[in-house]
Design a protein around this motif. Structure first.
Motif, PDB file in Angstrom:
ATOM      1  N   ILE A  31      -5.956  26.985 -32.645  1.00 39.40           N
ATOM      2  CA  ILE A  31      -5.848  28.265 -31.928  1.00 39.40           C
ATOM      3  C   ILE A  31      -6.097  28.052 -30.441  1.00 39.40           C
ATOM      4  CG2 ILE A  31      -6.908  30.529 -31.675  1.00 39.40           C
ATOM      5  CD1 ILE A  31      -7.466  30.470 -34.691  1.00 39.40           C
ATOM      6  N   SER A  32      -7.111  27.211 -30.111  1.00 41.76           N
ATOM      7  CA  SER A  32      -7.409  26.937 -28.705  1.00 41.76           C
ATOM      8  C   SER A  32      -6.235  26.267 -28.022  1.00 41.76           C
ATOM      9  CB  SER A  32      -8.666  26.062 -28.616  1.00 41.76           C
ATOM     10  OG  SER A  32      -8.919  25.695 -27.285  1.00 41.76           O
ATOM     11  N   SER A  33      -5.609  25.291 -28.730  1.00 44.65           N
ATOM     12  CA  SER A  33      -4.460  24.592 -28.141  1.00 44.65           C
ATOM     13  C   SER A  33      -3.298  25.548 -27.925  1.00 44.65           C
ATOM     14  CB  SER A  33      -4.030  23.447 -29.059  1.00 44.65           C
ATOM     15  OG  SER A  33      -5.062  22.508 -29.197  1.00 44.65           O
ATOM     16  N   GLN A  34      -3.087  26.451 -28.929  1.00 50.06           N
ATOM     17  CA  GLN A  34      -2.007  27.427 -28.766  1.00 50.06           C
ATOM     18  C   GLN A  34      -2.267  28.326 -27.557  1.00 50.06           C
ATOM     19  OE1 GLN A  34      -1.948  29.363 -32.572  1.00 50.06           O
ATOM     20  NE2 GLN A  34      -0.496  27.896 -33.456  1.00 50.06           N
ATOM     21  N   GLU A  35      -3.518  28.789 -27.436  1.00 48.06           N
ATOM     22  CA  GLU A  35      -3.831  29.673 -26.312  1.00 48.06           C
ATOM     23  C   GLU A  35      -3.703  28.936 -24.977  1.00 48.06           C
ATOM     24  OE1 GLU A  35      -4.316  32.892 -26.360  1.00 48.06           O
ATOM     25  OE2 GLU A  35      -3.889  32.838 -28.503  1.00 48.06           O
ATOM     26  N   GLU A  36      -4.143  27.673 -24.939  1.00 48.36           N
ATOM     27  CA  GLU A  36      -4.002  26.893 -23.706  1.00 48.36           C
ATOM     28  C   GLU A  36      -2.526  26.741 -23.344  1.00 48.36           C
ATOM     29  OE1 GLU A  36      -6.057  25.528 -21.552  1.00 48.36           O
ATOM     30  OE2 GLU A  36      -7.855  26.360 -22.484  1.00 48.36           O
ATOM     31  N   GLU A  37      -1.684  26.479 -24.366  1.00 45.14           N
ATOM     32  CA  GLU A  37      -0.250  26.314 -24.090  1.00 45.14           C
ATOM     33  C   GLU A  37       0.347  27.623 -23.594  1.00 45.14           C
ATOM     34  OE1 GLU A  37       3.282  24.032 -23.905  1.00 45.14           O
ATOM     35  OE2 GLU A  37       1.157  23.522 -24.082  1.00 45.14           O
ATOM     36  N   ARG A  38      -0.088  28.741 -24.203  1.00 46.88           N
ATOM     37  CA  ARG A  38       0.440  30.037 -23.763  1.00 46.88           C
ATOM     38  C   ARG A  38      -0.006  30.332 -22.324  1.00 46.88           C
ATOM     39  NH1 ARG A  38      -0.977  33.293 -29.366  1.00 46.88           N
ATOM     40  NH2 ARG A  38       0.785  32.473 -30.593  1.00 46.88           N
ATOM     41  N   LYS A  39      -1.289  30.012 -22.026  1.00 52.90           N
ATOM     42  CA  LYS A  39      -1.766  30.226 -20.645  1.00 52.90           C
ATOM     43  C   LYS A  39      -0.968  29.380 -19.660  1.00 52.90           C
ATOM     44  CE  LYS A  39      -6.558  31.359 -21.896  1.00 52.90           C
ATOM     45  NZ  LYS A  39      -7.970  30.905 -21.808  1.00 52.90           N
ATOM     46  N   ARG A  40      -0.717  28.094 -20.070  1.00 50.96           N
ATOM     47  CA  ARG A  40       0.033  27.216 -19.158  1.00 50.96           C
ATOM     48  C   ARG A  40       1.430  27.775 -18.910  1.00 50.96           C
ATOM     49  NH1 ARG A  40       3.820  23.577 -19.330  1.00 50.96           N
ATOM     50  NH2 ARG A  40       4.057  23.770 -21.591  1.00 50.96           N
ATOM     51  N   ILE A  41       2.101  28.234 -19.986  1.00 53.15           N
ATOM     52  CA  ILE A  41       3.461  28.777 -19.822  1.00 53.15           C
ATOM     53  C   ILE A  41       3.418  30.034 -18.964  1.00 53.15           C
ATOM     54  CG2 ILE A  41       5.405  29.789 -21.055  1.00 53.15           C
ATOM     55  CD1 ILE A  41       4.688  27.960 -23.411  1.00 53.15           C
ATOM     56  N   ALA A  42       2.409  30.919 -19.237  1.00 57.82           N
ATOM     57  CA  ALA A  42       2.304  32.146 -18.444  1.00 57.82           C
ATOM     58  C   ALA A  42       2.047  31.822 -16.976  1.00 57.82           C
ATOM     59  CB  ALA A  42       1.172  33.019 -19.005  1.00 57.82           C
ATOM     60  N   ARG A  43       1.167  30.829 -16.734  1.00 62.06           N
ATOM     61  CA  ARG A  43       0.850  30.460 -15.354  1.00 62.06           C
ATOM     62  C   ARG A  43       2.080  29.893 -14.645  1.00 62.06           C
ATOM     63  NH1 ARG A  43      -3.265  28.023 -16.596  1.00 62.06           N
ATOM     64  NH2 ARG A  43      -2.406  25.903 -16.822  1.00 62.06           N
TER      65      ARG A  43
END
Length: 614
Positions: free
Chosen positions: A399-411
Motif C-alpha cells: 500500500i505504501s509503495s502504491q501511494e508513493e507511486e501515485r504521489k510521484r505521478i501526481a507530482r
C-alpha cells in the motif's frame, strides 16, 4: 467316594485326551496349510522383488533411450553444415547423468562415427558396420538394446541405439550409447544393491552373460545352463525355479541348491535373476515346522499334566488372576500381578503382568505425546502469528509503495504537464482577448509548450510500463535506465551485457528484474552521491547474474533493517527489492559500509526464467 473320584478322573482324562486328539488333528491340518501358504508367500515375495527391480531398470533404460531420442528432437542435427558443434552439444547433454559410461556417438548411414563424446581420436574414423547391433540398427531403423558385445581389443561393451533424424525429420543415421558392464557405478545406477552375503541379484542378457550384479565377482560370468535364460527372455516368461550354484573349497567342488526368481525386462533382451540358498528362502517354513512340532509335544504333555493336577492347580490361581484383573479394571496399575506357576495359568499371569506394564507405558506415552502436541500447537500458533505479521507488513509495504507511486505521478503531472498546460491556456486566452496580436511565433510557442507536455506525459507512461523493455529487451532497457538517471545527471556509468544482449526472458521475470534494477539505480542517483557506477549483466553456470556497484557514500545496513515504523524510503526500497527477488525464486546480496560505496548482487536460476532467443 473313591469310585466317584476315579470315575471323574477317568472322564476328565478321556475328555482331555479326546479334546487334545481333535486339537492335534485340526492343528496338523492347519499347520500343513499354513506351511504351504508360507512357501507360496516366500516364492511370491522373491518374484515380486524381481518385478520391482525389473520395473526400475526398465524405467532407467527407457529414460536413457529417450536421452538418445532427444538428440534428434533438439533440432540440432544437420550433416550438411559439417561443423557438428550443435550435434556435439546435444550428445554432451545426453551423456550427462546417463548409463553411457563409455560415451555417446552419432553415425551416418554409412556406419561412420562423425561425432562422439567424450571425444576419442582413435574412434573418429572407425567404421562400425561390422558391429552386429549397429548393423541391425541401421537395417531395421528401430531402437536396439544389445547383448554384451566383445570388441576387437577384447573389451566387453553394451550398445543402446536409436534412429537419428535431422531437423526435417529425415533418417540420417544412428544415435548410440556405450555401456561398460565392468564400470563399478553401473550397479549403483541400476539399483543392484548388496542385499546379503548369500543372496545376489543378477542382470543377464539373452546369452546368459551377467551384465551387472549385486556381487561384483559375478559380472561377465556365464550362467545359461540348458539355455534357461535365453528361453525365458525370448518367451518373455517369468519363472521361479530351483537350481545349483557351484562353490569351491580347496580342490573340492560343492553344489549348493538355490531358489531362482527370474523376470524378463520389457525394454531390452535382458532379465533380472534373484538367487538365494534354498534353506534361507524356506527358513521361516522350517521354523514353522519346528514350532508346530514343539507345540504338538506341549499339547501332549499338557494332557497328562492336566489329568494329574487339574483338581488342585486351577482354582486358586484363577481367583488370584481375577482379583488382579479387577484391580486393572478399576485403574489400579501400581500393584503387579503375582506369578502363578509355570503352566498355562502362569503364562496367563505373565500376560496380565505384561498387559499391566504395557498399559503403564501407554499412559506415559500418551502423556508425553500430549505434551509434544501442546508444544507443536504453540509452535504452529507462533508460526501462524508470524506469517500473519509478515503478511500485514507486506500489505503495508504494498500500500505504501502504491501511494508513493501515485504521489510521484501526481507530482510529475502537477509540476510538469499541468504547469505547461496552464501556460499554454494563458497564452490561448491572451490570443483570444487580442486576436489582432496573434502571430506565427506565438502559435509556435503554444505548440512547443503542448509538445513538451506530451513528452512529459509520455515519460510518465514509460516509467509506468517501459515500452523499450517490450520492444528491445531487458539489456536495452537497463542501458536506457542508466542514461536517464545517471548519465543525464553527470554520473559516469559502465555496463557489460556481453552474451545476454539478445536474451529474452519471461515477461514477469523481465519486468521484475527491471524494477529491481530501477530501484537500485534510483537509490544511487538520489542518495549515493557516486561518481562512477558499474553494472554487470551475464549468465554463468545456469545462473542469471546482475551486479551493481557504486563508489558513493554507502550506508549502514543495520540502520536499514530497523522495525517497520522507523524505516526510511531507502529501507522500504531495499525490502521491496528483496521481496521481488524472492517472487522469482532468486537471491539478493547487499554489501555496504559508510564511505565505501555499495554493491548489490542478484542471482536467479536460469531454468526459472525460461530464457529463449527470438
Amino acid at each position: 467316594m473313591s469310585t466317584k473320584t476315579g470315575s471323574l478322573r477317568k472322564r476328565i482324562t478321556l475328555t482331555i485326551l479326546a479334546g487334545i486328539s481333535i486339537i492335534l488333528l485340526s492343528f496338523g491340518i492347519a499347520s500343513y496349510l499354513i506351511i504351504q501358504k508360507n512357501i507360496e508367500d516366500s516364492l511370491s515375495k522373491r518374484l515380486a522383488l524381481s518385478r520391482l527391480i525389473r520395473n526400475n531398470i526398465d524405467n532407467i533404460i527407457k529414460d536413457n533411450i529417450n536421452r538418445l531420442y532427444d538428440i534428434s528432437l533438439s533440432g540440432s542435427v544437420d550433416l550438411k553444415d559439417r561443423t557438428f558443434e550443435p550435434e556435439k552439444e546435444a550428445i554432451r547433454t545426453a551423456y550427462r547423468y546417463s548409463l553411457f559410461s563409455d560415451g555417446v556417438f552419432l553415425l551416418d548411414k554409412g556406419g561412420t562415427v562423425f561425432v562422439n563424446y567424450p571425444e576419442r581420436v582413435r574412434e573418429n574414423t572407425l567404421n562400425v558396420l561390422s558391429i552386429e547391433p549397429v548393423n541391425r540398427m541401421i537395417a531395421m531403423g528401430i531402437p536396439v538394446v544389445s547383448n554384451i558385445y566383445t570388441l576387437d581389443n577384447g573389451k566387453k561393451i553394451l550398445y543402446v541405439l536409436v534412429p537419428l533424424k535431422d531437423r526435417n525429420g529425415s533418417l540420417v543415421g544412428v544415435a548410440g550409447g556405450q555401456i561398460d558392464p565392468t564400470n563399478p557405478t553401473l550397479a549403483q545406477k541400476l539399483g543392484l544393491a548388496d542385499i546379503g552375503r548369500d543372496m545376489f541379484i543378477d542382470l543377464v542378457d539373452s546369452n546368459g552373460v551377467i551384465i551387472s550384479s549385486s556381487n561384483p565377482t559375478r559380472i561377465l560370468t556365464q550362467c545359461n545352463r540348458n539355455k534357461f535364460f535365453t528361453k525365458m527372455i525370448e518367451a518373455k516368461q517369468e519363472r521361479v525355479a530351483s537350481c545349483h550354484v557351484c562353490h569351491f573349497a580347496g580342490n573340492t567342488e560343492n553344489k549348493q541348491k538355490t531358489m531362482l526368481a527370474f523376470v524378463p525386462l520389457e525394454s531390452s533382451p535382458w532379465g533380472i535373476s534373484i538367487q538365494e540358498p534354498e534353506e534361507a528362502v524356506f527358513v521361516s517354513t522350517g521354523k514353522l515346522k519346528r514350532t508346530f512340532l514343539v507345540l504338538t509335544m506341549i499339547f501332549i504333555g499338557t494332557a497328562f499334566l492336566l489329568t494329574i493336577g487339574i483338581n488342585r492347580s486351577i482354582v486358586n490361581p484363577l481367583k488370584e488372576l481375577i482379583r488382579g484383573a479387577e484391580r486393572i479394571a478399576r485403574g489400579d496399575l501400581s500393584r503387579p500381578v503375582s506369578p502363578q506357576g509355570s503352566d498355562e495359568i502362569g503364562a496367563l499371569s505373565e500376560s496380565f503382568e505384561a498387559m499391566r506394564s504395557k498399559l503403564i507405558e501407554s499412559m506415559e506415552s500418551i502423556r508425553v505425546h500430549t505434551l509434544q502436541l501442546e508444544t507443536r500447537v504453540e509452535e504452529r500458533t507462533r508460526q501462524i502469528n508470524e506469517s500473519q505479521r509478515r503478511a500485514e507488513e507486506l500489505l503495508k509495504k504494498i500500500i505504501s509503495s502504491q501511494e508513493e507511486e501515485r504521489k510521484r505521478i501526481a507530482r510529475e503531472l502537477h509540476d510538469g504537464a499541468l504547469q505547461e498546460l496552464s501556460v499554454a491556456l494563458m497564452k490561448v486566452d491572451m490570443c483570444r482577448l487580442h486576436p489582432q496580436e496573434i502571430t506565427i511565433e506565438k502559435v509556435s510557442m503554444i505548440r512547443d509548450i503542448l509538445g513538451q507536455t506530451i513528452d512529459g506525459v509520455l515519460g510518465i507512461l514509460q516509467n509506468l510500463r517501459p515500452t523499450m523493455l517490450d520492444d528491445l529487451g531487458l539489456a536495452a532497457a537497463i542501458k536506457s535506465l542508466l542514461e536517464v538517471h545517471l548519465g543525464e545527471n553527470g554520473i559516469n556509468y559502465f555496463i557489460n551485457t556481453d552474451g545476454v544482449s539478445d536474451k529474452r526472458f519471461r515477461p514477469e521475470v523481465e519486468i521484475t528484474l527491471f524494477r529491481i534494477i530501477q530501484e537500485a539505480i534510483v537509490n544511487i542517483a538520489r542518495h549515493a552521491r557516486a561518481e562512477n557506477v558499474f553494472v554487470l549483466f551475464k549468465i554463468e553456470q545456469q545462473i542469471v547474474n546482475v551486479d551493481i556497484e557504486d563508489d558513493g557514500e554507502g550506508f549502514d545496513l543495520n540502520e536499514v533493517y530497523l522495525p517497520a515504523a522507523s524505516r526510511d524510503r531507502r529501507g522500504l526500497g531495499l525490502m521491496g527489492m528483496r521481496e521481488r527477488v524472492f517472487l522469482i525464486r532468486g537471491k539478493i546480496e547487499i554489501c555496504s559500509m559508510p564511505g565505501l560505496g555499495t554493491r548489490i548482487g542478484i542471482r536467479i536460476p536460469l531454468q526459472f526464467t525460461e530464457a529463449c532467443n527470438d
